[in-house]
Design an enzyme around this catalytic site. Structure first.
Site, PDB file in Angstrom:
ATOM      1  N   VAL A  28      -4.600   1.982  -7.460  1.00  0.00           N
ATOM      2  CA  VAL A  28      -3.879   0.859  -6.874  1.00  0.00           C
ATOM      3  C   VAL A  28      -4.022   0.946  -5.357  1.00  0.00           C
ATOM      4  O   VAL A  28      -3.637   1.941  -4.752  1.00  0.00           O
ATOM      5  CB  VAL A  28      -2.393   0.886  -7.283  1.00  0.00           C
ATOM      6  CG1 VAL A  28      -1.619  -0.221  -6.592  1.00  0.00           C
ATOM      7  CG2 VAL A  28      -2.252   0.789  -8.796  1.00  0.00           C
ATOM      8  N   LEU A  29      -4.584  -0.102  -4.737  1.00  0.00           N
ATOM      9  CA  LEU A  29      -4.874  -0.092  -3.307  1.00  0.00           C
ATOM     10  C   LEU A  29      -3.890  -0.899  -2.466  1.00  0.00           C
ATOM     11  O   LEU A  29      -3.928  -0.829  -1.242  1.00  0.00           O
ATOM     12  CB  LEU A  29      -6.297  -0.606  -3.059  1.00  0.00           C
ATOM     13  CG  LEU A  29      -7.415   0.209  -3.702  1.00  0.00           C
ATOM     14  CD1 LEU A  29      -8.761  -0.455  -3.452  1.00  0.00           C
ATOM     15  CD2 LEU A  29      -7.404   1.638  -3.195  1.00  0.00           C
ATOM     16  N   SER A  30      -3.038  -1.687  -3.103  1.00  0.00           N
ATOM     17  CA  SER A  30      -2.087  -2.498  -2.334  1.00  0.00           C
ATOM     18  C   SER A  30      -0.698  -2.394  -2.966  1.00  0.00           C
ATOM     19  O   SER A  30      -0.539  -1.880  -4.072  1.00  0.00           O
ATOM     20  CB  SER A  30      -2.526  -3.959  -2.283  1.00  0.00           C
ATOM     21  OG  SER A  30      -2.226  -4.604  -3.505  1.00  0.00           O
ATOM     22  N   GLY A  31       0.273  -2.935  -2.281  1.00  0.00           N
ATOM     23  CA  GLY A  31       1.646  -2.876  -2.763  1.00  0.00           C
ATOM     24  C   GLY A  31       2.085  -4.092  -3.551  1.00  0.00           C
ATOM     25  O   GLY A  31       3.275  -4.267  -3.793  1.00  0.00           O
ATOM     26  N   THR A  39       1.365   1.962  -4.447  1.00  0.00           N
ATOM     27  CA  THR A  39       0.054   2.174  -3.845  1.00  0.00           C
ATOM     28  C   THR A  39      -0.360   3.627  -4.067  1.00  0.00           C
ATOM     29  O   THR A  39       0.439   4.543  -3.888  1.00  0.00           O
ATOM     30  CB  THR A  39       0.107   1.861  -2.342  1.00  0.00           C
ATOM     31  OG1 THR A  39       0.532   0.508  -2.188  1.00  0.00           O
ATOM     32  CG2 THR A  39      -1.252   2.028  -1.692  1.00  0.00           C
TER      33      THR A  39
END
Length: 94
Positions: A28-31, A39
């Site tokens: 997971v690269l974003s919130g 993240t």
């Protein structure tokens, strides 16, 4: 390709193992899905029959021609036109 170090071998074997049982790992690269998926979380994704997807399910999909992958929650389904409408849990709008 460089040889795997000892510390990386177990991780490489674990990731290869999940692929053998039909799972694909994603980070997971974003919130956008916080707090469900913070993240940096590691998600294991499997293919699913679109008919089995329900409103409220999180799905992972390709967003665009650059093959950007996202995981968002299904907020509506248009079965006739075969479309899922999604939104990140932390996003104020789809």
């Amino acid at each position: 390709m460089p040889a795997l170090t000892r510390a990386r071998r177990p991780l490489a074997l674990a990731l290869a193992g999940v692929r053998l049982v039909g799972l694909t790992p994603y980070v997971v690269l974003s919130g956008s899905m916080e707090p469900a998926y913070p993240t940096g979380s590691l998600l294991y994704v499997r293919k699913a029959d679109p008919q089995d997807i329900r409103v409220g399910d999180p799905i992972t999909f390709v967003l665009n021609e650059q093959l950007t992958v996202a995981t968002h929650r299904v907020i509506a389904i248009d079965r006739e036109n075969q479309r899922f409408y999604t939104q990140g849990d932390a996003n104020p709008a789809p």
